[in-house]
Design an enzyme around this catalytic site. Structure first.
Site, PDB file in Angstrom:
ATOM      1  CE1 TYR A 153      -3.893   2.251   0.695  1.00  6.88           C
ATOM      2  CE2 TYR A 153      -2.559   3.146   2.490  1.00  6.88           C
ATOM      3  CZ  TYR A 153      -3.670   3.217   1.667  1.00  6.88           C
ATOM      4  OH  TYR A 153      -4.553   4.262   1.807  1.00  6.88           O
ATOM      5  CE  LYS A 200      -3.914   5.011  -1.592  1.00 11.61           C
ATOM      6  NZ  LYS A 200      -4.956   5.539  -2.517  1.00 11.61           N
TER       7      LYS A 200
END
Length: 302
Positions: free
Chosen positions: A155, A159
């Site tokens: 993640y 991002k």
């Protein structure tokens, strides 16, 4: 803010932050294509927007593949005649410590977040360039991508990559008057609702509307999904013309601007740096102020 006549696509808009973005855009007058991997959630979101007087259609599908991205743009143009804004919110979590994370867990998160952002933005920008009157791209980052977070290799990487792509795209799309920005929201969602410091306050809000305390809303910049929606509406509007290449934080009562990575300390050594020279000078030169990592843990008042 009046977005009448504008058309927007919001991915991952069936619930949470995505639904808040789609609802706010529709409330401001935009026609919205609501995307979600869950077809029932997308349909329900459209019904709720329509009940509030907004205009929206559902176009379900898990983002990542080029075909899904192109279908979203085609639906916007077929339904409403144009495309003015894209918000890439869709995401999934597969949290695991590095040594336990599987290839599949890594690839799934990268596919949805990073590749899904890339394919959707590419399809939207291609159409906006042909359309010839500019556009707005809003991609969604995270504090985990800005600072790292334990258990979120996949993640955090996705991002961070999304914000990096936004900076690149802001330069590539400038001549076409397409503004590209990243939003870095902090809000009560399924991803954050179980955090011990947040959970009781979120539960109280959801049960009887008890407002989140000031130490959360201002001190932590943490709010409900609707608190982050105003920034998306602003970035989708004509009022944000000239705002591009930025990573903008939003949550609770806080609006912020994240810095771009830059050199904070520089030192020089004639003839170049050997390993011994670095070891000798590290503590007194570039290593004297090491950068912190990780998202600071929320600290409730005593």
């Amino acid at each position: 803010m009046d977005l009448t006549g504008r058309v927007a696509i919001v991915t991952g808009a069936g619930r949470g932050l995505g639904f808040a973005y789609a609802s706010a855009l529709a409330a401001a007058g935009a026609a919205v294509v609501v995307n979600d991997a869950d077809a029932d959630a997308a349909a329900d979101a459209v019904a709720r927007i329509a009940d509030s007087g907004g205009k929206a259609v559902a176009e379900p599908g898990a983002v990542g593949p080029t075909a899904v991205a192109e279908r979203l743009v085609e639906r916007a143009v077929a339904e409403y005649g144009r495309l003015d804004a894209l918000v890439t919110n869709a995401g999934v979590l597969r949290d695991r410590m590095l040594w336990r994370m599987s290839d599949e867990e890594f690839d799934t998160v990268i596919e949805v977040h990073l590749r899904g952002t890339f394919t959707c933005v590419r399809a939207a920008v291609r159409h906006m360039r042909e359309q010839g009157d500019g556009g707005r791209i809003v991609v969604v980052g995270s504090p985990a991508g800005q600072r790292g977070n334990i258990g979120q290799t996949n993640y955090s990487a996705a991002k961070a990559g999304i914000v990096a792509m936004a900076r690149t795209w802001s330069m590539e799309c400038a001549k076409a008057n397409i503004m590209v920005n990243a939003v870095v929201p902090v809000a009560a969602t399924a991803m954050t609702a179980t955090m011990p410091a947040f959970a009781p306050h979120i539960e109280a809000y959801q049960q009887d509307g008890t407002p989140l305390p000031a130490w959360l809303r201002a001190g932590e910049g943490f709010g409900m999904p609707e608190d982050a929606a105003g920034l998306v509406v602003y970035l989708a509007s004509a009022e944000s013309d000239g705002v591009t290449g930025q990573a903008i934080g939003i949550g609770g009562d806080r609006l912020s601007l994240w810095t771009h990575p830059e050199e904070t300390t520089v030192s020089y050594h004639g003839g170049g740096w050997s390993a011994d020279a670095i070891a000798t000078s590290w503590q007194s030169t570039v290593g004297r102020n090491p950068q912190t990592v990780g998202i600071p843990a929320p600290v409730p008042p005593a």
